[in-house]
Motif scaffolding. Sequence first.
Motif, mmCIF file in Angstrom:
data_model
loop_
_atom_site.group_PDB
_atom_site.id
_atom_site.type_symbol
_atom_site.label_atom_id
_atom_site.label_comp_id
_atom_site.label_asym_id
_atom_site.label_seq_id
_atom_site.Cartn_x
_atom_site.Cartn_y
_atom_site.Cartn_z
ATOM 1 N N ILE A 152 -5.110 -9.684 -10.004
ATOM 2 C CA ILE A 152 -5.473 -9.717 -8.585
ATOM 3 C C ILE A 152 -4.498 -8.828 -7.834
ATOM 4 O O ILE A 152 -3.279 -8.996 -7.932
ATOM 5 C CB ILE A 152 -5.414 -11.152 -8.033
ATOM 6 C CG1 ILE A 152 -6.394 -12.054 -8.783
ATOM 7 C CG2 ILE A 152 -5.719 -11.166 -6.532
ATOM 8 C CD1 ILE A 152 -6.234 -13.529 -8.449
ATOM 9 N N LEU A 153 -5.039 -7.865 -7.096
ATOM 10 C CA LEU A 153 -4.231 -6.937 -6.319
ATOM 11 C C LEU A 153 -4.322 -7.364 -4.857
ATOM 12 O O LEU A 153 -5.387 -7.261 -4.242
ATOM 13 C CB LEU A 153 -4.776 -5.524 -6.511
ATOM 14 C CG LEU A 153 -3.799 -4.369 -6.556
ATOM 15 C CD1 LEU A 153 -2.779 -4.575 -7.650
ATOM 16 C CD2 LEU A 153 -4.568 -3.061 -6.773
ATOM 17 N N GLN A 163 -8.397 -0.313 -2.682
ATOM 18 C CA GLN A 163 -9.354 -0.011 -3.743
ATOM 19 C C GLN A 163 -8.913 1.214 -4.542
ATOM 20 O O GLN A 163 -9.084 1.265 -5.769
ATOM 21 C CB GLN A 163 -10.738 0.189 -3.146
ATOM 22 C CG GLN A 163 -11.355 -1.093 -2.586
ATOM 23 C CD GLN A 163 -12.636 -0.840 -1.818
ATOM 24 O OE1 GLN A 163 -12.838 0.235 -1.240
ATOM 25 N NE2 GLN A 163 -13.520 -1.844 -1.799
ATOM 26 N N ALA A 164 -8.321 2.194 -3.853
ATOM 27 C CA ALA A 164 -7.837 3.388 -4.549
ATOM 28 C C ALA A 164 -6.669 3.048 -5.463
ATOM 29 O O ALA A 164 -6.560 3.586 -6.574
ATOM 30 C CB ALA A 164 -7.437 4.454 -3.532
ATOM 31 N N GLN A 165 -5.781 2.152 -5.017
ATOM 32 C CA GLN A 165 -4.676 1.727 -5.880
ATOM 33 C C GLN A 165 -5.212 1.024 -7.121
ATOM 34 O O GLN A 165 -4.712 1.234 -8.233
ATOM 35 C CB GLN A 165 -3.724 0.805 -5.121
ATOM 36 C CG GLN A 165 -2.784 1.532 -4.177
ATOM 37 C CD GLN A 165 -1.677 0.634 -3.664
ATOM 38 O OE1 GLN A 165 -1.830 -0.587 -3.569
ATOM 39 N NE2 GLN A 165 -0.539 1.232 -3.322
ATOM 40 N N LEU A 184 0.804 -1.222 0.000
ATOM 41 C CA LEU A 184 0.000 0.000 0.000
ATOM 42 C C LEU A 184 0.842 1.279 0.000
ATOM 43 O O LEU A 184 0.285 2.378 0.039
ATOM 44 C CB LEU A 184 -0.993 0.036 1.178
ATOM 45 C CG LEU A 184 -1.938 -1.166 1.284
ATOM 46 C CD1 LEU A 184 -2.906 -0.961 2.452
ATOM 47 C CD2 LEU A 184 -2.712 -1.365 -0.005
ATOM 48 N N SER A 185 2.157 1.145 -0.053
ATOM 49 C CA SER A 185 3.024 2.319 -0.097
ATOM 50 C C SER A 185 3.358 2.657 -1.543
ATOM 51 O O SER A 185 3.096 1.878 -2.470
ATOM 52 C CB SER A 185 4.310 2.061 0.684
ATOM 53 O OG SER A 185 5.167 1.207 -0.045
ATOM 54 N N ALA A 186 3.990 3.820 -1.728
ATOM 55 C CA ALA A 186 4.403 4.233 -3.074
ATOM 56 C C ALA A 186 5.462 3.295 -3.640
ATOM 57 O O ALA A 186 5.662 3.247 -4.860
ATOM 58 C CB ALA A 186 4.938 5.667 -3.034
ATOM 59 N N ARG A 187 6.130 2.517 -2.765
ATOM 60 C CA ARG A 187 7.164 1.581 -3.249
ATOM 61 C C ARG A 187 6.558 0.496 -4.138
ATOM 62 O O ARG A 187 7.267 -0.117 -4.937
ATOM 63 C CB ARG A 187 7.889 0.917 -2.069
ATOM 64 C CG ARG A 187 8.747 1.846 -1.258
ATOM 65 C CD ARG A 187 9.618 1.112 -0.250
ATOM 66 N NE ARG A 187 8.868 0.144 0.515
ATOM 67 C CZ ARG A 187 8.951 -1.175 0.350
ATOM 68 N NH1 ARG A 187 9.747 -1.675 -0.574
ATOM 69 N NH2 ARG A 187 8.247 -1.989 1.099
ATOM 70 N N SER A 188 5.257 0.280 -4.007
ATOM 71 C CA SER A 188 4.591 -0.749 -4.818
ATOM 72 C C SER A 188 4.160 -0.234 -6.186
ATOM 73 O O SER A 188 3.715 -1.027 -7.026
ATOM 74 C CB SER A 188 3.358 -1.290 -4.081
ATOM 75 O OG SER A 188 3.707 -1.902 -2.860
ATOM 76 N N ASP A 189 4.266 1.071 -6.423
ATOM 77 C CA ASP A 189 3.710 1.649 -7.647
ATOM 78 C C ASP A 189 4.319 1.039 -8.904
ATOM 79 O O ASP A 189 3.603 0.796 -9.895
ATOM 80 C CB ASP A 189 3.912 3.164 -7.659
ATOM 81 C CG ASP A 189 2.993 3.886 -6.667
ATOM 82 O OD1 ASP A 189 2.092 3.223 -6.116
ATOM 83 O OD2 ASP A 189 3.200 5.088 -6.448
ATOM 84 N N ARG A 190 5.644 0.809 -8.907
ATOM 85 C CA ARG A 190 6.280 0.279 -10.115
ATOM 86 C C ARG A 190 5.787 -1.134 -10.416
ATOM 87 O O ARG A 190 5.520 -1.469 -11.579
ATOM 88 C CB ARG A 190 7.798 0.295 -9.962
ATOM 89 C CG ARG A 190 8.370 1.704 -9.926
ATOM 90 C CD ARG A 190 9.886 1.709 -9.828
ATOM 91 N NE ARG A 190 10.391 3.079 -9.848
ATOM 92 C CZ ARG A 190 11.673 3.415 -9.861
ATOM 93 N NH1 ARG A 190 12.609 2.459 -9.853
ATOM 94 N NH2 ARG A 190 12.039 4.684 -9.879
ATOM 95 N N ALA A 191 5.666 -1.950 -9.377
ATOM 96 C CA ALA A 191 5.185 -3.316 -9.583
ATOM 97 C C ALA A 191 3.748 -3.312 -10.087
ATOM 98 O O ALA A 191 3.393 -4.071 -11.008
ATOM 99 C CB ALA A 191 5.296 -4.115 -8.287
ATOM 100 N N LEU A 192 2.908 -2.451 -9.521
ATOM 101 C CA LEU A 192 1.518 -2.393 -9.955
ATOM 102 C C LEU A 192 1.415 -1.856 -11.381
ATOM 103 O O LEU A 192 0.589 -2.329 -12.176
ATOM 104 C CB LEU A 192 0.698 -1.522 -9.002
ATOM 105 C CG LEU A 192 0.654 -1.962 -7.534
ATOM 106 C CD1 LEU A 192 -0.359 -1.128 -6.759
ATOM 107 C CD2 LEU A 192 0.327 -3.442 -7.404
#
Length: 295
Positions: free
Chosen positions: A44-45, A70-72, A21-29
């Motif tokens: 699936i998130l 849900q926001a991500q 849920l942190s910004a560190r996950s943004d690249r993977a998502l």
Amino acid sequence: MTGTDLAKPARRRRLLAATDLSARSDRALGRAALLAQASGAELILLHAVNDDQPRSLIAAERREALPVLQAQAAALPPLAACRPVLEDGDPFEAILRIAEAEAVDLLILGAPRRRLLRDIFIGTTMERVLRHGHRPLLVVRAPPAAPYRHLLAAVDLSAHAARALRAAVDLGLTEGAELTVLHAFETPGMSAMAMADVPEDAVAAHRSAAAREAAAALESFVDGLGLPRRPETCVVAGRPATVIKEWADRLRPDLLVLGTSGATGLRRAVLGSVAAELLAEATCDALVVPPEAPA
């Protein structure tokens, strides 16, 4: 023609991206969304809620985590299907549990953040997923600007390396991309020859013969894979991890493809030394494919 004569529709590919849920996950998502868009896969998130705490705190954390998750999901580009999932438990256990329950084709994680003392004893989530899981894992480090354009597959000519390359093809990661297959080998008998003071011309001839043998073995290995397009092949003498890092620096691939060995028991408690070293020091994304589950 009866209904039983009709071919069953192909199952939609299913990807699982884990987020803290942190910004560190943004690249993977972001990379997960690119892959899901390209293939029409379901994404699936997953976020794991620590269950090693009082039930009231677990419930409170779930209430706080759900809208963020849900926001991500909502921030991702439009996908054929995107499903946020909250799961209680240690992250690596939750990832493996959902991966098996959903029969996912690919796990996607961000590069791990090291917590030194804890990781010395039990390893990062990524390492634990690889040690105990059997599904391909994509470790994302770079911003996901575009589909992968150049893959470097490091192979030791084993069945595990073949499984990794086939997984990259099956997942569509090689489509429209350049593929280089690199085999790093250590010339046998060099220490004994040095101790025996063998003449330099004989040593050179031995090295040349070993290189020719390795090149022939690599060509045979690639032929046996049945790849849709012939890749570039390279054979280099030297310590495998060192050679692979040098060639990664030279070629600048955006994806490194690795297979891990099929060790079991105590040996399975630690990643193979070459894979572990490369994962620790790689600057690009890496697809790591562990052995298949025992039959």
